[in-house]
Write a protein that holds these residues in place. Structure first.
Motif, PDB file in Angstrom:
ATOM      1  N   SER A  36       8.201  16.650   8.040  1.00 35.31           N
ATOM      2  CA  SER A  36       7.887  17.366   9.197  1.00 35.31           C
ATOM      3  C   SER A  36       8.857  17.430  10.385  1.00 35.31           C
ATOM      4  N   LEU A  37       9.747  16.074  10.360  1.00 32.46           N
ATOM      5  CA  LEU A  37      10.575  15.982  11.314  1.00 32.46           C
ATOM      6  C   LEU A  37      12.049  16.640  11.037  1.00 32.46           C
ATOM      7  N   PHE A  38      12.445  16.396   9.742  1.00 29.70           N
ATOM      8  CA  PHE A  38      13.686  16.886   9.220  1.00 29.70           C
ATOM      9  C   PHE A  38      13.372  18.028   8.042  1.00 29.70           C
ATOM     10  N   ARG A  39      14.942  18.523   7.789  1.00 32.25           N
ATOM     11  CA  ARG A  39      14.628  19.633   6.623  1.00 32.25           C
ATOM     12  C   ARG A  39      14.992  18.823   5.343  1.00 32.25           C
ATOM     13  N   LEU A  40      13.968  18.150   4.692  1.00 34.38           N
ATOM     14  CA  LEU A  40      13.931  17.030   3.718  1.00 34.38           C
ATOM     15  C   LEU A  40      13.842  18.090   2.496  1.00 34.38           C
ATOM     16  N   SER A  41      15.102  18.000   1.830  1.00 35.17           N
ATOM     17  CA  SER A  41      15.333  18.950   0.813  1.00 35.17           C
ATOM     18  C   SER A  41      14.736  18.600  -0.761  1.00 35.17           C
ATOM     19  N   THR A  42      15.080  17.160  -1.073  1.00 37.24           N
ATOM     20  CA  THR A  42      14.511  16.670  -2.313  1.00 37.24           C
ATOM     21  C   THR A  42      14.601  14.727  -2.018  1.00 37.24           C
ATOM     22  N   ASP A  62       0.875  -1.146  -0.063  1.00 36.90           N
ATOM     23  CA  ASP A  62      -0.003  -0.144  -0.077  1.00 36.90           C
ATOM     24  C   ASP A  62       1.004   1.244   0.064  1.00 36.90           C
ATOM     25  N   TYR A  63       0.924   1.870  -1.002  1.00 39.12           N
ATOM     26  CA  TYR A  63       1.849   3.163  -1.216  1.00 39.12           C
ATOM     27  C   TYR A  63       1.559   4.256  -0.257  1.00 39.12           C
ATOM     28  N   GLU A  64       0.300   4.115   0.386  1.00 47.27           N
ATOM     29  CA  GLU A  64      -0.251   5.308   1.190  1.00 47.27           C
ATOM     30  C   GLU A  64       0.667   5.358   2.530  1.00 47.27           C
ATOM     31  N   TYR A  65       1.336   3.915   2.875  1.00 50.14           N
ATOM     32  CA  TYR A  65       2.258   3.979   3.902  1.00 50.14           C
ATOM     33  C   TYR A  65       3.461   4.871   3.507  1.00 50.14           C
ATOM     34  N   ILE A  66       3.871   4.392   2.332  1.00 47.58           N
ATOM     35  CA  ILE A  66       5.242   5.149   1.931  1.00 47.58           C
ATOM     36  C   ILE A  66       4.985   6.628   1.907  1.00 47.58           C
ATOM     37  N   LYS A  67       4.075   7.071   1.338  1.00 46.52           N
ATOM     38  CA  LYS A  67       3.617   8.664   1.189  1.00 46.52           C
ATOM     39  C   LYS A  67       3.537   9.184   2.601  1.00 46.52           C
ATOM     40  N   ARG A  68       3.083   8.542   3.710  1.00 48.05           N
ATOM     41  CA  ARG A  68       2.723   9.031   4.772  1.00 48.05           C
ATOM     42  C   ARG A  68       4.107   8.986   5.574  1.00 48.05           C
ATOM     43  N   ASP A  69       5.045   8.082   5.364  1.00 46.82           N
ATOM     44  CA  ASP A  69       6.114   8.175   6.112  1.00 46.82           C
ATOM     45  C   ASP A  69       7.169   9.348   5.568  1.00 46.82           C
ATOM     46  N   ILE A  70       6.779   9.517   4.059  1.00 46.64           N
ATOM     47  CA  ILE A  70       7.744  10.790   3.583  1.00 46.64           C
ATOM     48  C   ILE A  70       7.321  12.236   4.091  1.00 46.64           C
TER      49      ILE A  70
END
Length: 574
Positions: free
Chosen positions: A452-458, A439-447
């Motif tokens: 929100s936790l880190f400064r995710l650039s790319t 279920d790709y929704e789990y993957i999008k949720r974790d991204i």
């Protein structure tokens, strides 16, 4: 003077000393070396070149006075002067027979490879006033006006190459040929020639494809299994049986000397020693050393990442300097190797007891990071890997992975393949989704959570399997880019991953699933020595390592962030 003769299946051959002498003398009389420390010096054949190749090749004759050999195969390690030798032979075949309309072709499936021998021949002619008076060099041809003869490079596929009438063929590095289609096409064009000659020279390669088939045929000719009096086979190399029986055989200087006929001349012992040390530190390079420098054929798949270095990169940061010193000692200091190995065991913690990976997300909170996403076709393992660059010189690159698999597939993998997915789920190292597809929704949720936790650039995402996810992430403000999992995209990051690993500059905290991927991964390479993780050659799933290379790739391309202190110290506006 008596003439040496021999009979093969009722056919008599004789040795023409004058023809052999003429061919051997042609090299130092008319040819010069063109590069390195020998540039400008006469091309004096080494004893092995004259004895094993040139004299038999041009000396042995048939009853009608034409050459006995129509094909010559030479298998030899790199740096033994094979390109220069092939170029010299090409020049002889163009003008030495005095054959009107001679047509010599340097062939390969790749244009650059086909040009190597041709370009070397052009350079040799440039050093020789005698040859320049007979041979005229153009961009794609060496032309002899007196004979109407030519020497040209030829590459690609047979289509569109009709009208050939080959009298001489030079084939370089045939282990890289994907098939023999071009060779057979050119070979068949020589039917009307009186004494066509094919000279094929190569190092060893992977035990796969046309090159391996050709080498097996050569061994059969050499040992008499195939009776072929028209083909001369010359093989230089280490003993393959000894290599299988003795794990240290390939590391010994006496093995290097046996394999390389030009050892101590163009093949420098100190260079091989340095290459051998590198190969001992990185398993991927062991096969390279064996095939390029010992002429040993190797299996295609080879483990990529050294697991001793990987284990070190799961340990506490304070042990890193000593672990790196131990790694160097194990390779460079034979006397202290046992002591170094014992000290490593004291410092190392078994993977099952190393749970440092659990604390890495909190330790990295608020830090800049990049991500690589490698998705399966929904029925097996998928990975999202966050990679955190160091904040200052000497700090480590940190890897935080998330893995996903469907529950239905997990049950099969546990019972049939004995992969402990259930244990990894209990440890929190693997997210299991209900049903028989991920279920790709789990993957999008974790991204989104990572953003929100880190400064995710790319976020780098495989363009073939996850274009829709990339669109959805970008719509929610996450910068997602599509990355093709090819050599162009992954070679640089893969080599950088090697460098960071060997330098003990990674921290993965001992994550068990990522460690499993690291243990499985093998690489593949192209003709330009680019590498990438190979799913088809690896023993098991490698999604975490592929994701790491993808994330490292976008991190390497990113502009470094400037902190506030740097901005104040270097203001843009005066």
């Amino acid at each position: 003077m008596s003439v040496h003769r021999e009979t093969f299946d009722g056919v008599e051959y004789w040795f023409d000393e004058a023809a052999a002498d003429w061919a051997a003398a042609f090299f130092p009389k008319y040819l010069r070396f063109t590069t390195g420390e020998w540039a400008g010096r006469p091309f004096k054949l080494e004893p092995w070149e004259e004895r094993d190749i040139i004299r038999p090749m041009f000396g042995w004759k048939r009853a009608d006075g034409t050459r006995r050999y129509r094909r010559v195969y030479v298998w030899i390690p790199r740096k033994n002067g094979k390109t220069e030798l092939a170029a010299g032979i090409g020049i002889i075949l163009e003008m030495g027979d005095g054959e009107p309309g001679a047509q010599v072709l340097s062939i390969a499936t790749d244009k650059n490879q086909a040009s190597l021998v041709f370009d070397k021949a052009v350079s040799m002619i440039g050093w020789s006033p005698e040859l320049q008076s007979h041979l005229h060099c153009f961009k794609h041809s060496i032309y002899c006006a007196e004979l109407g003869a030519s020497f040209k490079p030829l590459a690609g596929i047979p289509k569109g190459k009709h009208g050939l009438n080959m009298s001489g063929l030079v084939g370089d590095e045939i282990h890289e040929w994907t098939s023999d289609r071009l060779y057979q096409f050119v070979h068949q064009s020589s039917a009307a020639r009186r004494q066509p000659l094919e000279f094929l020279i190569s190092t060893a390669g992977d035990m796969d494809g046309y090159g391996w088939e050709a080498f097996q045929m050569c061994r059969d000719i050499q040992d008499g299994t195939i009776r072929d009096p028209e083909t001369l086979v010359v093989i230089y190399g280490a003993d393959a049986d000894m290599d299988k029986a003795d794990a240290d055989y390939w590391k010994r200087p006496e093995t290097w000397a046996k394999a390389n006929p030009n050892y101590g001349v163009s093949v420098k012992p100190e260079y091989l020693a340095a290459e051998c040390r590198k190969a001992q530190r990185l398993p991927r390079l062991e096969n390279d050393f064996k095939r390029y420098h010992l002429n040993l054929w190797v299996e295609q798949a080879t483990r990529w990442l050294p697991m001793d270095a990987w284990r070190d990169c799961g340990q506490a940061v304070e042990t890193r300097p000593e672990l790196r010193a131990i790694a160097d000692a194990l390779v460079d200091d034979e006397d202290g190797a046992a002591e170094a190995l014992a000290r490593r065991k004291e410092l190392s913690v078994p993977d099952a007891k190393n749970n440092r990976w659990r604390g890495l997300p909190e330790a990295m909170r608020g830090r800049l990071c990049y991500a690589g996403v490698d998705l399966s076709s929904t029925t097996d393992l998928s990975a999202v890997l966050l990679i955190f660059p160091p904040e200052k010189a000497g700090d480590l690159w940190t890897l935080i992975p998330n893995f996903y698999c469907p529950r239905a597939t997990m049950k099969q993998r546990i019972t049939v393949d004995k992969v402990p997915y259930d244990l990894w789920e209990r440890l929190g190292a693997l997210t299991v989704t209900d049903g028989n597809v991920i279920d790709y929704e789990y993957i999008k949720r974790d991204i989104f959570e990572a953003a929100s936790l880190f400064r995710l650039s790319t976020v780098a995402i495989d363009q073939f399997l996850a274009a829709q996810i990339a669109i959805q992430l970008n719509a929610e403000g996450v910068n997602a880019v599509l990355v093709r999992q090819g050599f162009l995209s992954l070679s640089g990051p893969s080599k950088e991953l090697e460098t960071l690993l060997l330098g003990r500059m990674l921290d993965h905290g001992g994550h068990p699933v990522l460690t499993w991927c690291a243990r499985n991964v093998a690489t593949e390479r192209d003709a330009m020595e680019n590498i990438k993780p190979s799913k088809k050659k690896s023993t098991e799933r490698i999604d975490g390592i592929v994701a790491a290379a993808m994330g490292l790739g976008v991190a390497m391309q990113a502009e470094p962030e400037a902190d506030l202190d740097s901005f104040i110290g270097n203001p843009v506006i005066a």
